[in-house]
Enzyme design. Structure first.
Site, PDB file in Angstrom:
ATOM      1  N   VAL A   1       5.421-105.120  32.424  1.00 54.98           N
ATOM      2  CA  VAL A   1       4.489-104.842  32.433  1.00 54.98           C
ATOM      3  C   VAL A   1       2.394-104.003  32.440  1.00 54.98           C
ATOM      4  O   VAL A   1       2.898-104.088  34.082  1.00 54.98           O
ATOM      5  CB  VAL A   1       3.558-106.751  32.811  1.00 54.98           C
ATOM      6  CG1 VAL A   1       2.475-106.923  32.016  1.00 54.98           C
ATOM      7  CG2 VAL A   1       4.756-107.755  31.999  1.00 54.98           C
TER       8      VAL A   1
ATOM      9  N   GLY B   1       3.506 -93.842  30.688  1.00 54.27           N
ATOM     10  CA  GLY B   1       3.420 -92.969  31.031  1.00 54.27           C
ATOM     11  C   GLY B   1       4.303 -93.253  31.830  1.00 54.27           C
ATOM     12  O   GLY B   1       4.847 -94.363  32.461  1.00 54.27           O
TER      13      GLY B   1
ATOM     14  N   LYS C   1       4.946-109.277  26.956  1.00 55.93           N
ATOM     15  CA  LYS C   1       4.620-108.870  28.597  1.00 55.93           C
ATOM     16  C   LYS C   1       3.538-110.308  28.673  1.00 55.93           C
ATOM     17  O   LYS C   1       3.527-110.239  29.481  1.00 55.93           O
ATOM     18  CB  LYS C   1       3.348-107.710  28.327  1.00 55.93           C
ATOM     19  CG  LYS C   1       3.929-106.293  27.963  1.00 55.93           C
ATOM     20  CD  LYS C   1       3.334-105.037  28.071  1.00 55.93           C
ATOM     21  CE  LYS C   1       3.901-104.207  28.209  1.00 55.93           C
ATOM     22  NZ  LYS C   1       3.939-102.578  27.506  1.00 55.93           N
TER      23      LYS C   1
ATOM     24  N   GLU D   1       6.934 -96.668  21.980  1.00 53.41           N
ATOM     25  CA  GLU D   1       8.690 -96.122  22.121  1.00 53.41           C
ATOM     26  C   GLU D   1       9.227 -96.125  20.954  1.00 53.41           C
ATOM     27  O   GLU D   1       8.504 -95.542  20.272  1.00 53.41           O
ATOM     28  CB  GLU D   1       8.546 -98.165  21.917  1.00 53.41           C
ATOM     29  CG  GLU D   1       8.163 -99.337  22.313  1.00 53.41           C
ATOM     30  CD  GLU D   1       8.714 -99.157  23.926  1.00 53.41           C
ATOM     31  OE1 GLU D   1      10.224 -98.983  24.519  1.00 53.41           O
ATOM     32  OE2 GLU D   1       8.140 -99.099  24.999  1.00 53.41           O
TER      33      GLU D   1
HETATM   34  N1  HSE Z   1       5.482 -98.202  24.758  1.00 51.76           N
HETATM   35  C1  HSE Z   1       4.175 -99.147  25.877  1.00 51.76           C
HETATM   36  C2  HSE Z   1       3.312 -99.139  25.468  1.00 51.76           C
HETATM   37  C3  HSE Z   1       5.047 -98.620  26.815  1.00 51.76           C
HETATM   38  O1  HSE Z   1       2.873 -98.280  24.663  1.00 51.76           O
HETATM   39  O2  HSE Z   1       2.124 -99.643  26.508  1.00 51.76           O
HETATM   40  C4  HSE Z   1       4.492 -99.482  28.622  1.00 51.76           C
HETATM   41  O3  HSE Z   1       5.028-100.542  28.050  1.00 51.76           O
END
Ligand code: HSE
Length: 404
Positions: A127, A298, A200, A185
């Site tokens: 998170v 990142g 999250k 993702e």
């Molecule tokens: N894809 C997620 C984001 C990665 O953009 O926050 C981090 O959890």
């Protein structure tokens, strides 16, 4: 010296390997001994990479190697991450993961196994990327009763909304750029439809209330229906649209929780959280409101959180750190009970339509001066009443909830 293994040499896994090498001395000082990367498990080969000589394809080598005490899981998804992590905990190894899907789906069980085996299951990186929010909840705020959490928890969607707002980009342009930069993702649906934020906020809420919050009980909307026209109205109102995950502990012991695009004003502490950054507001009964801000996605920010958890594992060898998340189920209140104001875009002109809309009033009327439409902001209404009234109104083009 402690031996470690990384399962999954993707963006985050390779970042962990890089930090272990780059910050070797700092890490050894913090942990009290060196952390040596012994294995990297992946289906693929990485010829010429710095971990070429550590690559393995057989999980049992990690499971059965008693010298490996720390295992990092950065594969993502549930399978085979879940059986692998479970097996590592049962084999009395600390497991550190960045995998929110795994934590949200199996956190209670994996924490219970870690407790029984006197090892640790740490998931700081799941998170808020590099923001140390999990440790803040179980350690720094351990004397607090947490009554509310409000966060921008997804870097990709925040990046997209920021680019639409500040640069006038389309949704597709901004998504493509987010993918090029490695924020999104592999499947953007998890980000843009709100699943990532939902997992999250479920994890954070479980940490806050000490019970298991099922992410499937949380109302969720993503940002795919937000258009450049909505963004123009928000700008006219001096507001910004953010994908918010929030939860509140109610007086009846239930938790209200949701993930949705919310219009927030310039005065809101999360208004200036832009680009790939995340921001999380935590409200404690004694502390009041505190805010945590940083890189939410990142490679290196997220890997940094993983490495900190590895050090925490070394420091707590032979001892389980209690994170205060039990398997007891937390009841989540129905979305219909939540109260919002509503931004409603409707076809037509105010002089012809306002009588149809009085049910939402007193109203604030907004126009961007173009198109065959205008918008209103409603009074505060429970979601159930709003839905009932909105069902009888024709020509609604979009609805966005507005902060109270
Ligand atoms: N894809 C997620 C984001 C990665 O953009 O926050 C981090 O959890």
């Amino acid at each position: 010296m402690k031996n470690a293994a990384i399962m999954g040499y993707g963006t985050i896994g390779s970042g962990v390997a890089e930090i272990l090498e780059e910050n070797r001395d700092v890490i050894a000082r913090a942990a009290g001994e060196e952390i040596r990367l012994k294995y990297v498990l992946d289906l693929r080969d990485f010829p010429g990479s710095p971990v070429e000589d550590k690559l393995i394809h057989d999980f049992s080598m990690i499971e059965q190697d008693r010298d490996v005490e720390l295992v990092v899981e950065t594969m993502g998804g549930i399978n085979p991450a879940y059986p692998f992590v479970k097996a590592c905990l049962l084999a009395e190894k600390h497991v550190i993961t960045s995998n929110k899907a795994l934590v949200a789906a199996h956190g209670s069980e994996l924490l219970a196994i870690a407790r029984e085996k006197q090892v640790n299951f740490f998931f700081e990186a799941s998170v808020g990327g590099g923001i140390p929010i999990i440790r803040t909840l179980y350690d720094c705020l351990m004397g607090e009763k947490i009554e509310g959490l409000t966060g921008i928890l997804n870097g990709t969607t925040n990046f997209i909304l920021t680019k639409m707002d500040k640069e006038g980009w389309t949704f597709d342009q901004a998504l493509k750029e987010a993918q090029c930069l490695g924020y999104a993702e592999r499947n953007p649906e998890a980000d843009v439809e709100g699943h990532d934020t939902c997992r999250k906020i479920a994890i954070l809420t479980s940490m806050a209330v000490g019970k298991e919050v099922n992410y499937e009980d949380i109302y969720m909307e993503g940002i795919t229906r937000i258009t450049d026209i909505d963004v123009q109205y928000a700008e006219k109102l001096g507001m910004s649209i953010k994908l918010i995950g929030a939860s509140r502990l109610q007086a009846d012991g239930m938790v209200s929780a949701y993930v949705l695009p919310l219009m927030i004003s310039r005065e809101h502490p999360l208004y200036s959280v832009n680009d790939v950054f995340n921001g999380i507001l935590v409200k404690g009964t004694m502390l009041g409101t505190s805010m945590y801000y940083g890189s939410g996605a990142g490679k290196l920010p997220t890997a940094s959180a993983v490495v900190a958890d590895m050090i925490h594992g070394v420091r707590n060898a032979g001892r389980n750190v209690e994170l205060g998340w039990s398997a007891e189920k937390q009841a989540v209140a129905p979305m219909e009970m939540n109260v919002f104001r509503y931004f409603i875009r409707v076809a037509g002109q105010p002089e012809d339509r306002l009588s149809d809309l009085m049910t939402f009033g007193p109203l604030e009327v907004v126009s961007t001066g173009k198109n065959d439409e205008f918008a209103i902001i409603s009074k505060e209404m429970p979601e159930a009443n709003f839905r009932e009234e909105a069902a009888g109104v024709e020509g609604i083009r979009s609805v966005i909830r507005v902060e109270l």
